[in-house]
Design a protein around this motif. Structure first.
Motif, PDB file in Angstrom:
ATOM      1  N   SER A 145      -3.852   4.118  -5.506  1.00 49.11           N
ATOM      2  CA  SER A 145      -4.879   3.360  -4.805  1.00 49.11           C
ATOM      3  C   SER A 145      -5.884   4.248  -4.082  1.00 49.11           C
ATOM      4  O   SER A 145      -7.085   3.987  -4.105  1.00 49.11           O
ATOM      5  N   ASP A 163       0.808  -1.225   0.000  1.00 49.08           N
ATOM      6  CA  ASP A 163       0.000   0.000   0.000  1.00 49.08           C
ATOM      7  C   ASP A 163       0.839   1.272   0.000  1.00 49.08           C
ATOM      8  O   ASP A 163       0.474   2.261  -0.632  1.00 49.08           O
ATOM      9  N   ASP A 164       1.975   1.240   0.731  1.00 45.63           N
ATOM     10  CA  ASP A 164       2.755   2.479   0.802  1.00 45.63           C
ATOM     11  C   ASP A 164       3.530   2.739  -0.493  1.00 45.63           C
ATOM     12  O   ASP A 164       4.205   3.748  -0.633  1.00 45.63           O
ATOM     13  N   SER A 199       1.798   2.249  -3.584  1.00 46.31           N
ATOM     14  CA  SER A 199       0.730   2.122  -4.574  1.00 46.31           C
ATOM     15  C   SER A 199       0.035   3.470  -4.704  1.00 46.31           C
ATOM     16  O   SER A 199      -1.018   3.702  -4.124  1.00 46.31           O
ATOM     17  N   SER A 218      -7.716  -2.182  -0.107  1.00 43.10           N
ATOM     18  CA  SER A 218      -6.319  -1.935  -0.475  1.00 43.10           C
ATOM     19  C   SER A 218      -5.631  -3.245  -0.863  1.00 43.10           C
ATOM     20  O   SER A 218      -6.093  -4.335  -0.532  1.00 43.10           O
ATOM     21  N   ASN A 219      -4.506  -3.111  -1.563  1.00 49.43           N
ATOM     22  CA  ASN A 219      -3.741  -4.281  -2.002  1.00 49.43           C
ATOM     23  C   ASN A 219      -3.372  -5.184  -0.828  1.00 49.43           C
ATOM     24  O   ASN A 219      -3.531  -6.407  -0.883  1.00 49.43           O
ATOM     25  N   ASP A 220      -2.851  -4.564   0.241  1.00 47.75           N
ATOM     26  CA  ASP A 220      -2.391  -5.366   1.379  1.00 47.75           C
ATOM     27  C   ASP A 220      -3.541  -6.074   2.077  1.00 47.75           C
ATOM     28  O   ASP A 220      -3.409  -7.213   2.527  1.00 47.75           O
TER      29      ASP A 220
END
Lengths: 277, 330, 100
Positions: free
Chosen positions: B222, B216-217, B219, B234-236
């Motif tokens: 997003s 996430d950090d 991306s 989120s992705n994570d």
């Protein structure tokens, strides 16, 4: 739809045991309620041979159609060609199963598909020829499905109720296959100079195989009527009296193309003969 | 043809009257769907086109790794299942291109971008399939990850995309099940089969975790996508869900997931797990994965070799139309 | 359509409508590309009804559909000049249709 119950929400409306989705385009069991007992007036050996040959035709044709996957001229055709391949694969499986019931071996479909050599296959040679270009594949599909349709229409009245039911289901599928191929032959025959040239070459290549098909099942009148109609609409010429092909796949006499096709088809199964899949 | 976004009736200039933006924001806030002819900010449209097109390309390129095995499937039942599955992927690609076209994108243009390497697809399809067990593991991991990603997208703010996802998700659930079922069958088979399964699990686990995208950090887009409700998680977060979902399935199957750091965290109520090799993800995304070149080349070859067929069909249609007009005039 | 245009743009876009079962309306399910009406029907059958979802299909060239806008008083649109419409509802078959 709730995110938290991914599988529950996805399963809604689906019966868990329903795996039929992968067996072709039809969901009805074509053999539902059909007795598998072989009637007394039916010659078992003949019936088994008939089922085996028709199953081999379907399997080999489905294999060639599968080779088009990721290579079709347009994405919509990927879906269409796969539908036809799946129909034929479905026909092959039903026919192998019937063969196993009547030939005394009690063999399953995979025994026939994976553990026989090219010499033992009984498919017509037309089916095993490489795909060539899209024009050749469509010309072959037109001839093959027209001929198989005529054959299945006759078999729908078979004394064997199982074969009759398989044929009745197949008639609907083959009618569509023929339609699909006929439309393409007309488009390509009429389309551009290049497509016309390719389509005519394809018809010329396929025509000599008609003899082999008619020797296996006499359907000259029906098949030639279709071919005349389609080639005329496409502005193509149909060779007058196509010479008979040299040999017949029905006798186990194949072209050099069948062995490599089977080597690929059978490779994983034969590498792990003890495995279950 | 040649319809542009503007002609398609969805003007989306950012100097539009403020009430347009207000109405758009309200629709999103009320969790209602944006539909093709509604006004939308240009950024929303562009982001969606990119996301939907990449998704469509992934379905189409994703046919290749499994498609290789249709002709070699070791039983007729598996052959039929795999054939139908790969066919579904072509269908999913088409549903998605269809959704992208409602935004004014043109499929021919999207195809060109794909085969010229200007538009991406999921990194996972740049890995090779080395044995038939890969077919099962792709169904289990890759389709499982896709479901985690896609089920929330059934509530995406853009109507045509959300509706396409509903249909796709229903079909994907079967894909995942067929994969898992194949692996269960193989695990009950010979030692060689069990080894094939474990080997495939080892190779596909980390690339599958990477399917959810960078952490996430790292991306950057997003947050905006989540504000627009194009993306819902989120992705994570999605990656964690996938791990939590998959671990018990792996136990049941009797395979080991290749991550020494993987363990249940009682306190957090979820699994801790190792960090994927983000440098590898970057390499694969930027074109340097094991199969990038082959995948795009195959797609390009099919498109180019099919050109004469598509042209012939268009020419025939034009001739037919001319013949019909002539007939009508007489 | 000129030759070069056909080359670049591919086949025209069609909208597809499926009657899920007897007694229901045709419902818009999506779109596809086809060279002509016949091909569009064939593709629609293969793409949108391959799980037996429908009993009847309609296809129509997307450019032949005239559509209303979200708000007809919207000054941004000129309804008479605006005949192109693409995809109103992608997929809206009732839940009681089996195998969807």
């Amino acid at each position: 739809m709730s995110d938290d119950h991914v599988y529950l929400s996805l399963a809604e409306g689906h019966d868990d045991s329903d795996a039929r989705w992968a067996f072709g385009t039809g969901f009805e069991d074509p053999l539902y309620g059909v007795s598998t007992a072989v009637p007394e007036n039916v010659d078992r050996a003949e019936l088994a041979a008939c089922c085996l040959a028709l199953a081999d035709d379907a399997l080999v044709t489905a294999q060639r159609l599968a080779e088009w996957t990721t290579r079709a001229p347009e994405l919509e055709e990927e879906v269409a060609l796969a539908n036809i391949g799946l129909d034929l694969l479905g026909q092959a499986r039903l026919l192998y199963a019937r063969c196993g019931q009547v030939d005394g071996t009690a063999g399953g479909e995979d025994a026939y598909a994976y553990f026989r050599d090219a010499d033992d296959f009984r498919n017509v040679r037309l089916a095993e020829l490489p795909n060539g270009d899209f024009a050749f594949s469509m010309a072959r599909l037109l001839v093959f499905s027209s001929w198989r349709l005529a054959h299945f229409e006759a078999l729908a009245g078979s004394a064997d109720p199982v074969l009759a039911a398989i044929a009745a289901k197949g008639v609907k599928e083959l009618t569509y296959h023929r339609q699909y191929a006929a439309e393409w032959v007309v488009r390509l025959g009429d389309g551009t100079e290049e497509s016309h040239r390719r389509m005519q070459a394809a018809i010329d290549q396929v025509a000599p195989h008609l003899g082999e098909l008619f020797a296996a099942h006499e359907a000259r009148t029906e098949v030639l009527a279709v071919l005349r109609q389609v080639t005329e609409a496409a502005g193509l010429s149909l060779p007058d009296a196509p010479p008979s092909a040299a040999g017949s796949g029905r006798e186990g006499d194949h072209t050099e193309h069948l062995a490599p096709l089977l080597a690929e088809l059978q490779s994983v199964a034969r590498a792990h003969p003890e495995a279950t899949w | 043809m040649g319809m542009t976004a503007r002609q398609a009736g969805s003007p989306s200039t950012d100097d539009a009257p403020p009430e347009f933006q207000e109405r758009f924001d309200e629709t999103i806030a009320r969790d209602q769907r944006i539909e093709p002819r509604d006004w939308m900010p240009e950024g929303y449209r562009k982001t969606l086109i990119r996301q939907v097109a990449q998704h469509a390309h992934s379905e189409i390129i994703g046919m290749q790794p499994e498609g290789e095995w249709i002709t070699r499937a070791p039983s007729l039942r598996r052959k039929a299942i795999l054939f139908a599955k790969v066919q579904d992927e072509a269908g999913h690609g088409l549903y998605l291109y269809s959704a992208a076209e409602t935004l004014g994108a043109d499929r021919a243009d999207l195809t060109e971008r794909l085969i010229e390497g200007r538009q991406k697809y999921s990194s996972i399809f740049n890995y090779p399939t080395l044995s038939f067990a890969d077919v099962g593991v792709i169904g289990w991991f890759v389709d499982g990850a896709a479901i985690c990603n896609q089920v929330p997208l059934c509530r995406s703010s853009y109507g045509p995309y959300a509706r396409a996802m509903v249909r796709i998700c229903k079909e994907e659930s079967f894909h995942q099940r067929q994969g898992y079922e194949l692996l269960m069958t193989m695990m009950r088979g010979t030692d060689a089969q069990r080894e094939m399964v474990q080997d495939a699990v080892n190779r596909w686990w980390w690339p599958s975790l990477m399917m959810f995208g960078p952490p996430d950090d790292d991306s950057p887009n997003s947050a905006q996508s989540m504000a627009w409700k194009i993306k819902r998680h989120s992705n994570d977060e999605l990656r964690r869900r996938f791990v939590d979902m998959t671990v018990p399935q792996a136990e049941k199957l009797g395979v080991t997931l290749p991550d020494p750091e993987l363990r249940w965290n009682e306190e957090r109520g979820r699994h801790d797990f190792g960090t994927p090799d983000w440098a590898e993800l970057k390499r694969v995304i930027t074109g340097d994965g094991p199969c990038n070149t082959d995948r795009v080349a195959r797609r390009r070859a099919a498109h180019e070799e099919g050109a004469w067929v598509r042209e012939a069909a268009a020419a025939h249609a034009a001739k037919q139309a001319a013949r019909t007009d002539k007939g009508a005039a007489v | 359509m000129s030759d070069t245009q056909a080359k670049r743009d591919g086949w025209p876009l069609y909208e597809v409508f499926v009657r899920g079962k007897r007694g229901l309306n045709h419902v818009h399910v999506g779109s596809l590309h086809a060279a002509d009406d016949r091909m569009a029907l064939t593709h629609a059958r293969d793409l949108y009804t391959r799980r037996n979802e429908g009993v009847s299909l309609w296809v129509v060239r997307s450019e032949h559909i005239a559509a209303s806008t979200r708000d007809e008083k919207d000054p941004f649109f000129d309804p008479s000049a605006d005949k192109v419409y693409r995809h109103p509802t992608f997929y809206d078959i009732p839940d009681d249709v089996p195998h969807i």
